[in-house]
Motif scaffolding. Structure first.
Motif, PDB file in Angstrom:
ATOM      1  N   ALA A 299       0.837  -1.197   0.000  1.00  0.00           N
ATOM      2  CA  ALA A 299       0.000   0.000   0.000  1.00  0.00           C
ATOM      3  C   ALA A 299       0.870   1.244   0.000  1.00  0.00           C
ATOM      4  CB  ALA A 299      -0.900   0.005   1.235  1.00  0.00           C
ATOM      5  N   ASN A 300       0.280   2.358  -0.397  1.00  0.00           N
ATOM      6  CA  ASN A 300       0.952   3.644  -0.309  1.00  0.00           C
ATOM      7  C   ASN A 300      -0.108   4.681   0.073  1.00  0.00           C
ATOM      8  OD1 ASN A 300       2.370   6.018  -0.562  1.00  0.00           O
ATOM      9  ND2 ASN A 300       3.479   5.348  -2.379  1.00  0.00           N
ATOM     10  N   PRO A 301      -0.218   4.972   1.377  1.00  0.00           N
ATOM     11  CA  PRO A 301      -1.303   5.850   1.836  1.00  0.00           C
ATOM     12  C   PRO A 301      -1.228   7.270   1.296  1.00  0.00           C
ATOM     13  CG  PRO A 301       0.249   5.406   3.606  1.00  0.00           C
ATOM     14  CD  PRO A 301       0.639   4.532   2.461  1.00  0.00           C
ATOM     15  N   THR A 302      -0.077   7.708   0.842  1.00  0.00           N
ATOM     16  CA  THR A 302       0.030   9.088   0.348  1.00  0.00           C
ATOM     17  C   THR A 302      -0.630   9.267  -1.010  1.00  0.00           C
ATOM     18  OG1 THR A 302       2.203   8.685  -0.632  1.00  0.00           O
ATOM     19  CG2 THR A 302       2.148   9.495   1.644  1.00  0.00           C
ATOM     20  N   THR A 303      -1.016   8.179  -1.679  1.00  0.00           N
ATOM     21  CA  THR A 303      -1.689   8.267  -2.975  1.00  0.00           C
ATOM     22  C   THR A 303      -3.196   8.412  -2.827  1.00  0.00           C
ATOM     23  OG1 THR A 303      -1.936   5.873  -3.132  1.00  0.00           O
ATOM     24  CG2 THR A 303       0.086   6.837  -4.062  1.00  0.00           C
ATOM     25  N   GLY A 304      -3.694   8.257  -1.596  1.00  0.00           N
ATOM     26  CA  GLY A 304      -5.133   8.311  -1.364  1.00  0.00           C
ATOM     27  C   GLY A 304      -5.790   6.946  -1.402  1.00  0.00           C
ATOM     28  N   TYR A 305      -5.064   5.946  -1.879  1.00  0.00           N
ATOM     29  CA  TYR A 305      -5.620   4.591  -1.919  1.00  0.00           C
ATOM     30  C   TYR A 305      -5.540   3.952  -0.530  1.00  0.00           C
ATOM     31  CZ  TYR A 305      -5.967   4.536  -6.993  1.00  0.00           C
ATOM     32  OH  TYR A 305      -6.321   4.804  -8.287  1.00  0.00           O
TER      33      TYR A 305
ATOM     34  N   GLN B  52      -1.982  -1.905  10.798  1.00  0.00           N
ATOM     35  CA  GLN B  52      -0.966  -0.858  10.848  1.00  0.00           C
ATOM     36  C   GLN B  52      -0.128  -0.883   9.577  1.00  0.00           C
ATOM     37  OE1 GLN B  52       2.135  -1.659  13.788  1.00  0.00           O
ATOM     38  NE2 GLN B  52       1.485  -3.791  13.859  1.00  0.00           N
ATOM     39  N   TYR B  53       0.502   0.248   9.283  1.00  0.00           N
ATOM     40  CA  TYR B  53       1.447   0.304   8.175  1.00  0.00           C
ATOM     41  C   TYR B  53       2.808  -0.155   8.675  1.00  0.00           C
ATOM     42  CZ  TYR B  53      -1.881   2.736   5.259  1.00  0.00           C
ATOM     43  OH  TYR B  53      -2.989   3.054   4.513  1.00  0.00           O
ATOM     44  N   VAL B  54       3.464  -0.967   7.866  1.00  0.00           N
ATOM     45  CA  VAL B  54       4.804  -1.465   8.188  1.00  0.00           C
ATOM     46  C   VAL B  54       5.679  -1.282   6.953  1.00  0.00           C
ATOM     47  CG1 VAL B  54       4.004  -3.131   9.917  1.00  0.00           C
ATOM     48  CG2 VAL B  54       4.186  -3.839   7.538  1.00  0.00           C
ATOM     49  N   PRO B  55       6.992  -1.188   7.142  1.00  0.00           N
ATOM     50  CA  PRO B  55       7.867  -1.032   5.974  1.00  0.00           C
ATOM     51  C   PRO B  55       7.862  -2.292   5.119  1.00  0.00           C
ATOM     52  CG  PRO B  55       9.148  -1.053   8.020  1.00  0.00           C
ATOM     53  CD  PRO B  55       7.719  -1.159   8.396  1.00  0.00           C
ATOM     54  N   LEU B  56       8.096  -2.104   3.832  1.00  0.00           N
ATOM     55  CA  LEU B  56       8.255  -3.260   2.946  1.00  0.00           C
ATOM     56  C   LEU B  56       9.517  -4.010   3.341  1.00  0.00           C
ATOM     57  CD1 LEU B  56       7.376  -1.770  -0.549  1.00  0.00           C
ATOM     58  CD2 LEU B  56       6.004  -3.339   0.815  1.00  0.00           C
TER      59      LEU B  56
ATOM     60  N   VAL C  67       8.722   5.821   5.344  1.00  0.00           N
ATOM     61  CA  VAL C  67       9.075   7.178   4.935  1.00  0.00           C
ATOM     62  C   VAL C  67       7.894   7.749   4.151  1.00  0.00           C
ATOM     63  CG1 VAL C  67      10.705   8.547   3.579  1.00  0.00           C
ATOM     64  CG2 VAL C  67      11.501   6.540   4.829  1.00  0.00           C
ATOM     65  N   ALA C  68       7.555   9.020   4.398  1.00  0.00           N
ATOM     66  CA  ALA C  68       6.433   9.655   3.709  1.00  0.00           C
ATOM     67  C   ALA C  68       6.621   9.560   2.201  1.00  0.00           C
ATOM     68  CB  ALA C  68       6.308  11.108   4.137  1.00  0.00           C
ATOM     69  N   GLY C  69       5.580   9.084   1.515  1.00  0.00           N
ATOM     70  CA  GLY C  69       5.614   8.961   0.062  1.00  0.00           C
ATOM     71  C   GLY C  69       6.152   7.642  -0.436  1.00  0.00           C
ATOM     72  N   ALA C  70       6.800   6.884   0.416  1.00  0.00           N
ATOM     73  CA  ALA C  70       7.374   5.605   0.004  1.00  0.00           C
ATOM     74  C   ALA C  70       6.334   4.496   0.133  1.00  0.00           C
ATOM     75  CB  ALA C  70       8.590   5.266   0.858  1.00  0.00           C
ATOM     76  N   PRO C  71       6.404   3.509  -0.757  1.00  0.00           N
ATOM     77  CA  PRO C  71       5.495   2.380  -0.612  1.00  0.00           C
ATOM     78  C   PRO C  71       5.728   1.678   0.724  1.00  0.00           C
ATOM     79  CG  PRO C  71       6.699   2.265  -2.687  1.00  0.00           C
ATOM     80  CD  PRO C  71       7.288   3.378  -1.890  1.00  0.00           C
ATOM     81  N   ALA C  72       4.672   1.113   1.254  1.00  0.00           N
ATOM     82  CA  ALA C  72       4.746   0.383   2.518  1.00  0.00           C
ATOM     83  C   ALA C  72       3.852  -0.843   2.380  1.00  0.00           C
ATOM     84  CB  ALA C  72       4.281   1.276   3.666  1.00  0.00           C
ATOM     85  N   ALA C  73       3.567  -1.467   3.484  1.00  0.00           N
ATOM     86  CA  ALA C  73       2.621  -2.585   3.509  1.00  0.00           C
ATOM     87  C   ALA C  73       1.625  -2.313   4.625  1.00  0.00           C
ATOM     88  CB  ALA C  73       3.344  -3.900   3.745  1.00  0.00           C
ATOM     89  N   LYS C  74       0.403  -2.707   4.403  1.00  0.00           N
ATOM     90  CA  LYS C  74      -0.623  -2.620   5.434  1.00  0.00           C
ATOM     91  C   LYS C  74      -0.746  -4.027   6.010  1.00  0.00           C
ATOM     92  CE  LYS C  74      -4.074  -0.388   7.456  1.00  0.00           C
ATOM     93  NZ  LYS C  74      -4.027   0.833   8.177  1.00  0.00           N
ATOM     94  N   LEU C  75      -0.613  -4.131   7.320  1.00  0.00           N
ATOM     95  CA  LEU C  75      -0.656  -5.424   7.991  1.00  0.00           C
ATOM     96  C   LEU C  75      -1.939  -5.492   8.816  1.00  0.00           C
ATOM     97  CD1 LEU C  75       0.924  -8.064   8.590  1.00  0.00           C
ATOM     98  CD2 LEU C  75       1.863  -6.896  10.579  1.00  0.00           C
ATOM     99  N   PHE C  76      -2.829  -6.393   8.430  1.00  0.00           N
ATOM    100  CA  PHE C  76      -4.081  -6.631   9.144  1.00  0.00           C
ATOM    101  C   PHE C  76      -3.919  -7.908   9.950  1.00  0.00           C
ATOM    102  CE2 PHE C  76      -5.159  -4.385   5.265  1.00  0.00           C
ATOM    103  CZ  PHE C  76      -5.998  -3.384   5.715  1.00  0.00           C
ATOM    104  N   THR C  77      -4.271  -7.877  11.237  1.00  0.00           N
ATOM    105  CA  THR C  77      -4.141  -9.052  12.092  1.00  0.00           C
ATOM    106  C   THR C  77      -5.516  -9.469  12.583  1.00  0.00           C
ATOM    107  OG1 THR C  77      -1.979  -8.236  12.790  1.00  0.00           O
ATOM    108  CG2 THR C  77      -2.933 -10.015  14.084  1.00  0.00           C
ATOM    109  N   TYR C  78      -5.815 -10.750  12.404  1.00  0.00           N
ATOM    110  CA  TYR C  78      -7.098 -11.332  12.815  1.00  0.00           C
ATOM    111  C   TYR C  78      -6.838 -12.506  13.746  1.00  0.00           C
ATOM    112  CZ  TYR C  78      -9.177  -8.802   8.881  1.00  0.00           C
ATOM    113  OH  TYR C  78      -9.587  -7.819   8.015  1.00  0.00           O
TER     114      TYR C  78
END
Length: 161
Positions: free
Chosen positions: A53-59, A77-81, A89-100
């Motif tokens: 994910a990349n939250p700075t794109t609005g997605y 939460q967002y975690v680094p790739l 880092v702002a603007g950098a791609p990351a990963a969204k981690l969902f825990t169930y």
């Protein structure tokens, strides 16, 4: 022999630590490549869904609410790739981690769409969906057909499911 006797009190501690490691299950980690899968799980299992994910794109990853008698979201939460710095880092791609956590037997689907919330009617950029088939005993105490979970009713009253 004397050294062996001094180590004897440590044996129960080592056995306890080893047994704890055996019964603390590792989370089941799923990624985009697992989309469309049927996953066999049991009550108490932890499922971690890691999606780029990349939250700075609005997605954002918009998700459906699964059957909470089978599975409940406990964190996101967002975690680094992998291979990136420890901090996103702002603007950098990351990963969204969902825990169930699997809370009881049955089937539950988890469906997610990567989209901009304000763009209604537009197809999502990416999708992710899995079906969970859970076995085991429910984590909720059943009482008169209700699981004890509270919710707010239509008139603001507290109701039990």
């Amino acid at each position: 022999m004397r050294n062996l006797l001094t180590l004897l009190p440590a044996v129960p501690v080592l056995l306890l630590c080893a047994s704890c490691a055996m019964f603390s299950p590792e989370p089941i980690v799923l990624t985009e490549k697992d989309s469309g899968s049927v996953i066999e799980v049991k009550t108490g299992d932890t499922i971690a869904i890691r999606l780029e994910a990349n939250p700075t794109t609005g997605y954002l990853w918009m998700r459906s609410v699964p059957n909470d008698m089978v599975v409940r979201e406990v964190d996101n939460q967002y975690v680094p790739l992998k291979g990136r710095t420890a901090k996103p880092v702002a603007g950098a791609p990351a990963a969204k981690l969902f825990t169930y956590v699997v809370t009881g037997p049955g089937e539950a689907g988890i469906k997610m769409e990567y989209r901009r919330p304000w763009e209604s009617g537009k197809a999502p950029l990416k999708t992710f969906d899995i079906m969970l088939r859970a076995t085991g005993e429910s984590m909720f105490e059943q009482e008169n057909g209700r699981d004890g979970t509270r919710r707010v009713g239509s008139k603001g009253q507290v109701e039990y499911r």
